[in-house]
Structure formats: C-alpha cells, structure tokens
Design a protein around this motif. Structure first.
Motif, PDB file in Angstrom:
ATOM      1  N   TYR A  38      86.057   0.276  15.772  1.00 50.96           N
ATOM      2  CA  TYR A  38      84.785   0.567  16.433  1.00 50.96           C
ATOM      3  C   TYR A  38      84.169  -0.743  16.902  1.00 50.96           C
ATOM      4  CZ  TYR A  38      84.979   4.973  13.841  1.00 50.96           C
ATOM      5  OH  TYR A  38      85.361   6.182  13.326  1.00 50.96           O
ATOM      6  N   ILE A  39      83.685  -0.774  18.115  1.00 52.37           N
ATOM      7  CA  ILE A  39      82.943  -1.948  18.564  1.00 52.37           C
ATOM      8  C   ILE A  39      81.572  -1.876  17.912  1.00 52.37           C
ATOM      9  CG2 ILE A  39      81.843  -3.104  20.511  1.00 52.37           C
ATOM     10  CD1 ILE A  39      84.204  -2.353  22.191  1.00 52.37           C
ATOM     11  N   TYR A  40      81.279  -2.849  17.056  1.00 49.88           N
ATOM     12  CA  TYR A  40      80.004  -2.868  16.345  1.00 49.88           C
ATOM     13  C   TYR A  40      78.942  -3.619  17.141  1.00 49.88           C
ATOM     14  CZ  TYR A  40      76.440  -3.986  12.963  1.00 49.88           C
ATOM     15  OH  TYR A  40      75.235  -4.140  12.345  1.00 49.88           O
ATOM     16  N   LYS A  41      79.305  -4.816  17.586  1.00 48.38           N
ATOM     17  CA  LYS A  41      78.355  -5.635  18.343  1.00 48.38           C
ATOM     18  C   LYS A  41      79.137  -6.520  19.292  1.00 48.38           C
ATOM     19  CE  LYS A  41      74.987  -7.478  15.992  1.00 48.38           C
ATOM     20  NZ  LYS A  41      74.226  -8.381  15.119  1.00 48.38           N
ATOM     21  N   LYS A  45      80.401 -14.238  24.190  1.00 49.40           N
ATOM     22  CA  LYS A  45      81.629 -14.941  23.841  1.00 49.40           C
ATOM     23  C   LYS A  45      82.342 -14.384  22.613  1.00 49.40           C
ATOM     24  CE  LYS A  45      80.390 -19.212  26.041  1.00 49.40           C
ATOM     25  NZ  LYS A  45      80.736 -20.592  26.133  1.00 49.40           N
ATOM     26  N   SER A  46      81.819 -13.336  22.009  1.00 47.68           N
ATOM     27  CA  SER A  46      82.484 -12.763  20.842  1.00 47.68           C
ATOM     28  C   SER A  46      82.158 -11.275  20.721  1.00 47.68           C
ATOM     29  CB  SER A  46      82.048 -13.490  19.570  1.00 47.68           C
ATOM     30  OG  SER A  46      80.684 -13.236  19.308  1.00 47.68           O
ATOM     31  N   THR A  47      83.040 -10.566  20.055  1.00 44.82           N
ATOM     32  CA  THR A  47      82.854  -9.151  19.796  1.00 44.82           C
ATOM     33  C   THR A  47      83.159  -8.896  18.332  1.00 44.82           C
ATOM     34  OG1 THR A  47      83.484  -8.560  22.042  1.00 44.82           O
ATOM     35  CG2 THR A  47      83.595  -6.812  20.414  1.00 44.82           C
ATOM     36  N   ILE A  48      82.282  -8.172  17.666  1.00 48.35           N
ATOM     37  CA  ILE A  48      82.500  -7.814  16.270  1.00 48.35           C
ATOM     38  C   ILE A  48      83.009  -6.377  16.244  1.00 48.35           C
ATOM     39  CG2 ILE A  48      81.446  -7.490  14.012  1.00 48.35           C
ATOM     40  CD1 ILE A  48      79.384  -9.630  14.820  1.00 48.35           C
ATOM     41  N   ILE A  49      84.181  -6.203  15.656  1.00 45.64           N
ATOM     42  CA  ILE A  49      84.812  -4.890  15.588  1.00 45.64           C
ATOM     43  C   ILE A  49      84.851  -4.445  14.135  1.00 45.64           C
ATOM     44  CG2 ILE A  49      86.935  -3.606  16.004  1.00 45.64           C
ATOM     45  CD1 ILE A  49      87.508  -5.571  18.285  1.00 45.64           C
ATOM     46  N   GLU A  50      84.352  -3.256  13.889  1.00 43.12           N
ATOM     47  CA  GLU A  50      84.407  -2.671  12.551  1.00 43.12           C
ATOM     48  C   GLU A  50      85.760  -1.974  12.419  1.00 43.12           C
ATOM     49  OE1 GLU A  50      82.269   0.848   9.970  1.00 43.12           O
ATOM     50  OE2 GLU A  50      81.348   0.184  11.824  1.00 43.12           O
ATOM     51  N   ILE A  51      86.466  -2.256  11.329  1.00 44.91           N
ATOM     52  CA  ILE A  51      87.770  -1.650  11.091  1.00 44.91           C
ATOM     53  C   ILE A  51      87.664  -0.748   9.871  1.00 44.91           C
ATOM     54  CG2 ILE A  51      90.199  -2.064  10.558  1.00 44.91           C
ATOM     55  CD1 ILE A  51      89.863  -4.836  11.859  1.00 44.91           C
ATOM     56  N   GLN A  52      87.998   0.520  10.080  1.00 45.41           N
ATOM     57  CA  GLN A  52      88.056   1.466   8.979  1.00 45.41           C
ATOM     58  C   GLN A  52      89.484   1.964   8.880  1.00 45.41           C
ATOM     59  OE1 GLN A  52      85.243   4.575   9.820  1.00 45.41           O
ATOM     60  NE2 GLN A  52      83.479   3.240   9.614  1.00 45.41           N
ATOM     61  N   TYR A  53      89.981   2.095   7.667  1.00 45.68           N
ATOM     62  CA  TYR A  53      91.351   2.572   7.519  1.00 45.68           C
ATOM     63  C   TYR A  53      91.440   3.563   6.365  1.00 45.68           C
ATOM     64  CZ  TYR A  53      91.514  -1.206   4.073  1.00 45.68           C
ATOM     65  OH  TYR A  53      91.244  -2.040   3.021  1.00 45.68           O
ATOM     66  N   TYR A  54      92.472   4.385   6.448  1.00 41.32           N
ATOM     67  CA  TYR A  54      92.709   5.411   5.443  1.00 41.32           C
ATOM     68  C   TYR A  54      94.125   5.205   4.910  1.00 41.32           C
ATOM     69  CZ  TYR A  54      92.345  10.014   3.253  1.00 41.32           C
ATOM     70  OH  TYR A  54      92.272  11.035   2.352  1.00 41.32           O
ATOM     71  N   PRO A  55      94.269   4.871   3.619  1.00 39.35           N
ATOM     72  CA  PRO A  55      95.601   4.605   3.081  1.00 39.35           C
ATOM     73  C   PRO A  55      96.392   5.891   2.816  1.00 39.35           C
ATOM     74  CG  PRO A  55      93.935   4.217   1.412  1.00 39.35           C
ATOM     75  CD  PRO A  55      93.212   4.556   2.677  1.00 39.35           C
ATOM     76  N   LYS A  56      97.710   5.788   2.914  1.00 42.40           N
ATOM     77  CA  LYS A  56      98.581   6.929   2.641  1.00 42.40           C
ATOM     78  C   LYS A  56      98.490   7.355   1.178  1.00 42.40           C
ATOM     79  CE  LYS A  56     101.956   5.793   6.177  1.00 42.40           C
ATOM     80  NZ  LYS A  56     103.320   5.302   6.439  1.00 42.40           N
TER      81      LYS A  56
END
Length: 126
Positions: A38-41, A45-56
C-alpha cells in the motif's frame, strides 16, 4: 478529522530502506502466502510503502497442503478518493492522510453532488 488507528500506528514506525526490507522479506519468502503493498505516503523524492503479509503457516492445514509449493501472491494497492470519478484527472495519493487539499476537494465534490441531486428532485416534481 478523526485519524484511523492504522495511520497512528504507522506514524510511530520508523521507515526502513528498500535493501533492509528486501533482505527481511527474502528470508521469509518461501513461507509467505500473500503480500500486499500500500502506498502510505508519497513525497517528491521518496515514497513510503506499507507492506502487509500473510504467512502460509497461518493457513488451515488442508489449504496449506495445496498451497505450500506456490509462490506468494503480490498485490499493490492505492486508495482512490470518492471525488476522483474522472480517470484522466490526477489526484493526490496522500488523500487518506487528510490535509487541506483533501478537505477542499471533498467540499467541492459534496457541493456538486448536492446541486446534481437537488436538480434531479426538482425536475421530478414537475
């Protein structure tokens, strides 16, 4: 404007570099079922991306057996504001953070909606 709990939690976190995040994700990649970006902010010159993951490992045992050898699904998402109905017009990707531009565009959108709705009601009355 009331802040979302996710925004408060994300504001307290320290952003990490792409190299750090890549190394961490590479270690657990084989155990991941789903990755959401998800693009958070976004700044100039920069982009903060939120990473969410779901483990197997959190899957049901039966479903785990069918998906244990598959690569993880990767989804990238960006929120679209309610006032962005025109696909050609640019909008601020930081709209979920609020701000003056978001407030102004929301005000204009609600004003246009009220005028359109009011005209439709008065046309039906006659």
């Amino acid at each position: 404007m009331q802040e979302k709990p996710e925004k408060k939690a994300n504001d307290k976190k320290t952003p990490r570099s792409l190299a750090e995040v890549s190394a961490a994700l590479n270690e657990i990649y084989k155990n991941l079922y789903d990755i959401n970006l998800y693009i958070y902010k976004s700044k100039r010159k920069s982009t903060i991306i939120e990473i969410q993951y779901y483990p197997k490992s959190r899957l049901d045992i039966d479903f785990y057996e069918t998906s244990k050898d598959r690569d993880p699904m990767i989804h990238s998402k960006i929120g679209i504001p309610p006032y962005a109905s025109d696909k050609k017009r640019k909008y601020d990707v930081n709209w979920e953070l609020g701000g003056m531009r978001y407030q102004w565009n929301s005000f204009l959108y609600s004003l246009k909606f009220r005028i359109k709705y009011h005209n439709r009601i008065t046309a039906k009355d006659f």
